[in-house]
Design an enzyme around this catalytic site. Structure first.
Site, mmCIF file in Angstrom:
data_model
loop_
_atom_site.group_PDB
_atom_site.id
_atom_site.type_symbol
_atom_site.label_atom_id
_atom_site.label_comp_id
_atom_site.label_asym_id
_atom_site.label_seq_id
_atom_site.Cartn_x
_atom_site.Cartn_y
_atom_site.Cartn_z
ATOM 1 N N LYS A 2 -15.302 -4.301 -59.663
ATOM 2 C CA LYS A 2 -16.173 -4.322 -58.480
ATOM 3 C C LYS A 2 -17.032 -3.328 -58.690
ATOM 4 O O LYS A 2 -16.722 -2.098 -58.438
ATOM 5 C CB LYS A 2 -15.163 -4.123 -57.202
ATOM 6 C CG LYS A 2 -16.079 -4.908 -56.326
ATOM 7 C CD LYS A 2 -15.856 -4.214 -54.674
ATOM 8 C CE LYS A 2 -16.648 -3.107 -54.633
ATOM 9 N NZ LYS A 2 -18.028 -3.070 -54.538
ATOM 10 N N GLU A 54 -10.354 8.923 -58.896
ATOM 11 C CA GLU A 54 -11.590 9.989 -59.271
ATOM 12 C C GLU A 54 -12.488 10.335 -58.241
ATOM 13 O O GLU A 54 -13.247 9.298 -58.005
ATOM 14 C CB GLU A 54 -12.188 9.422 -60.428
ATOM 15 C CG GLU A 54 -11.489 9.204 -61.660
ATOM 16 C CD GLU A 54 -10.859 10.437 -62.490
ATOM 17 O OE1 GLU A 54 -11.699 11.531 -62.221
ATOM 18 O OE2 GLU A 54 -10.104 10.336 -62.937
ATOM 19 N N CYS A 113 -20.728 13.348 -59.648
ATOM 20 C CA CYS A 113 -19.486 14.062 -58.775
ATOM 21 C C CYS A 113 -19.062 15.396 -59.436
ATOM 22 O O CYS A 113 -18.431 16.249 -58.477
ATOM 23 C CB CYS A 113 -18.218 13.306 -59.277
ATOM 24 S SG CYS A 113 -17.940 12.800 -61.069
ATOM 25 N N GLU A 118 -19.605 17.709 -49.990
ATOM 26 C CA GLU A 118 -20.217 17.243 -51.025
ATOM 27 C C GLU A 118 -21.597 16.438 -50.512
ATOM 28 O O GLU A 118 -21.535 15.513 -49.701
ATOM 29 C CB GLU A 118 -19.330 16.170 -51.654
ATOM 30 C CG GLU A 118 -19.860 15.604 -52.790
ATOM 31 C CD GLU A 118 -19.067 14.371 -53.652
ATOM 32 O OE1 GLU A 118 -18.538 13.702 -52.983
ATOM 33 O OE2 GLU A 118 -18.902 14.256 -54.961
#
Ligand code: NAD
Length: 490
Positions: free
Chosen positions: A174, A249, A283, A385
């Site tokens: 997906k 992750e 990331c 983040e």
């Protein structure tokens, strides 16, 4: 404008509901494609197809050589369609074309790497006592849902689907809602390269319906997820009902640490590359730049001077070094963090929309490279983040200070350190709590080397041999070699 379909059971299919949604070019906001708006029904179809491939049609029993050859053929297909895939990735995600070309080349190599590894998956013989023989077998974990983010759409997907194929799993992939095009395009490659029906399925749609349906589905054995911590937590919760294997992750707030003895020129470029490459939508972005006090001011000034020259524009223009953010939501999020930063620290550069965008890009989701300095590590811009081109520069005085600040974060994905003193480097490597440590570089991700985080950056590893282990279960086999009865009830 192209119209794409899902890839389920080896067939190209519309969503069961017939609904579609529009995919945008983030540099211009033009609609570039229509794709299926899949829902639970499509997830169900895909899981059934994957289960049939796994349970009935013999995919896990295919020889490792055969799976390896399929992966090599897919690598060839990616190489022969590299131009189209890279342009599509840039159009859909916004990143500069040179970066997309690198991602596509990595994707091709990733298929080759796991093609080679397919024939090296094996167990071992164990030294058990008595008249007996014991061994382990490594077997595929089953049907895997592969849920990926939008920042590296092709690479994030390939680093899951290639080891899944190598291990003998069937999977449902997906892509993220804003960036499904390269993987929907690659479905043609899976079909042409002889991937049997149901072994790989690709479907586009929103995470909170189709992603969640896959996570809850009793026919799914494993979730391999890359994305935000928030969704990662939901996946753990929802997946726990059926005790799915989960690997996550997640995000980071990675420190990029510059000691005063570092090569100055390399340091300045390394700091900028660490957080501005891929528009900062990385990331492992080195969004916290820790600089030792003696070079703090000089390095800040040099970074500002160099960052001023970063050229923003549409990714397909070869002179572009930074493209737009992926969509309105991400654009609003990054600008709101910049507002927060203005109250928490001092702004040295950027801070909003670039004033002079190339023609046609006036509506694009562009944000200037932004540098905040004298940032307190407790500030929100140093703790949360942002996932955009926003750097927080933090001074430090001693080595101990640097380690304390670097580790003072809920995350632990990556870190980089810059120094020419190998004693200091070795000390730092051991003291930093992160899954990846770069020395005198930041961001190289190698297909051969494991990728993943400590702490709230997730668990499990992708890439390298570790990435394949995530798609296998270990089976223990014990064989009695003594013909006599056990003798307990005699
Ligand atoms: P996201 O968590 O919003 O979405 C990731 C994927 O999950 C998408 O495909 C999305 O549709 C799907 N999803 C959303 N809600 C879901 C739900 N309830 N159930 C199941 N699936 C759902 O993340 P994003 O905004 O696409 O990507 C950015 C995040 O990804 C950042 O936090 C970034 O750090 C992280 N990331 C991590 C790595 C890594 O290797 N550690 C790599 C790239 C990105």
């Amino acid at each position: 404008m192209d119209t794409y379909r899902n890839f389920i059971d080896g067939k190209s299919l519309e969503a069961a509901s017939g609904r579609t949604y529009e995919v945008l070019n983030p540099a211009t906001r033009e609609v570039i494609a229509k794709v299926p708006q899949s829902d639970e029904k499509d997830a169900d179809r895909a899981v059934l197809a994957a289960r049939r491939a796994f349970d009935r049609d013999g995919w896990p029993e295919t020889s490792a050589r055969e799976r390896g050859s399929i992966l090599f053929r897919i690598a060839g297909w990616v190489r022969s369609h590299a131009k189209r895939l890279a342009e599509l990735e840039t159009l859909n995600n916004g990143k500069p074309l040179a970066e997309a070309e690198g991602d596509v080349a990595d994707a091709a190599f990733c298929f080759e790497y796991y093609g080679g590894l397919a024939t090296k998956v094996h167990g071992e013989v164990l030294p058990v006592p008595g008249q007996a023989f014991a061994m382990t077998l490594r077997e595929p974990v089953g049907v895997a849902a592969l849920i990926v983010p939008w920042n590296y759409p092709i690479m994030m997907a390939v680093q899951k689907v290639a080891p899944a194929i190598a291990a003998g799993c069937a999977s449902i992939l997906k892509p993220a809602r804003p960036t499904p095009l390269t993987m929907l395009e690659m479905a043609n490659g899976f079909a042409e390269c002889g991937v049997p029906p149901g072994v790989v399925n690709v479907l586009s749609g929103p995470g909170n319906s189709i992603g969640l349906a896959l996570v809850r589905h009793p026919g799914v054995d494993k979730i391999s997820f890359t994305g935000s911590g928030e969704v990662g937590r939901e996946i753990m919760r929802e997946g726990s009902a059926t005790l799915k294997r989960v690997s996550l992750e997640l995000g980071g707030k990675s420190p990029n640490i510059f000691f005063a003895d570092a090569d100055f020129e390399a340091a300045v470029e390394g700091a900028l590359f660490g957080v501005f490459v891929n528009q900062g939508e990385v990331c492992s972005a080195g969004s916290r730049v820790l600089v030792e006090r003696p070079i703090y001011r000089k390095m800040l000034d040099a970074m500002v001077e160099k960052a001023k020259k970063i050229k923003l524009g549409p990714g397909l223009d070869p002179s572009t070094k930074m493209g737009p953010l992926v969509n309105q939501e991400q654009y609003d999020k990054v600008l709101s963090y910049i507002d927060i930063g203005r109250k928490e620290a001092k702004l040295a550069l950027g801070g909003g929309r670039p004033p002079d965008l190339p023609k046609g890009c006036e509506k694009g989701f562009f944000v200037q490279p932004t540098i905040f300095y004298d940032v307190d590590n407790a500030a929100r811009i140093a703790r949360e983040e942002i996932f955009g081109p926003v750097m927080s520069v933090i001074p430090f005085d001693t080595e101990e200070d640097a380690y304390r600040i670097a580790n003072d974060t809920p995350f632990g994905l990556a870190a980089a350190l810059w120094s020419r003193d190998h004693f200091k480097v070795m000390r730092a490597i051991r003291r930093i709590r992160a899954g990846i440590v770069w020395v005198n570089h930041m961001q190289p991700a190698m297909v051969e080397a494991p990728w993943g985080g400590f702490k709230q950056s997730g668990f499990g590893r992708e890439l390298g041999t570790y990435g394949l282990d995530e798609f296998t279960e270990v089976k223990q086999v014990y064989m009695n070699l003594d013909e006599k009865p056990i003798g307990w009830y005699l």
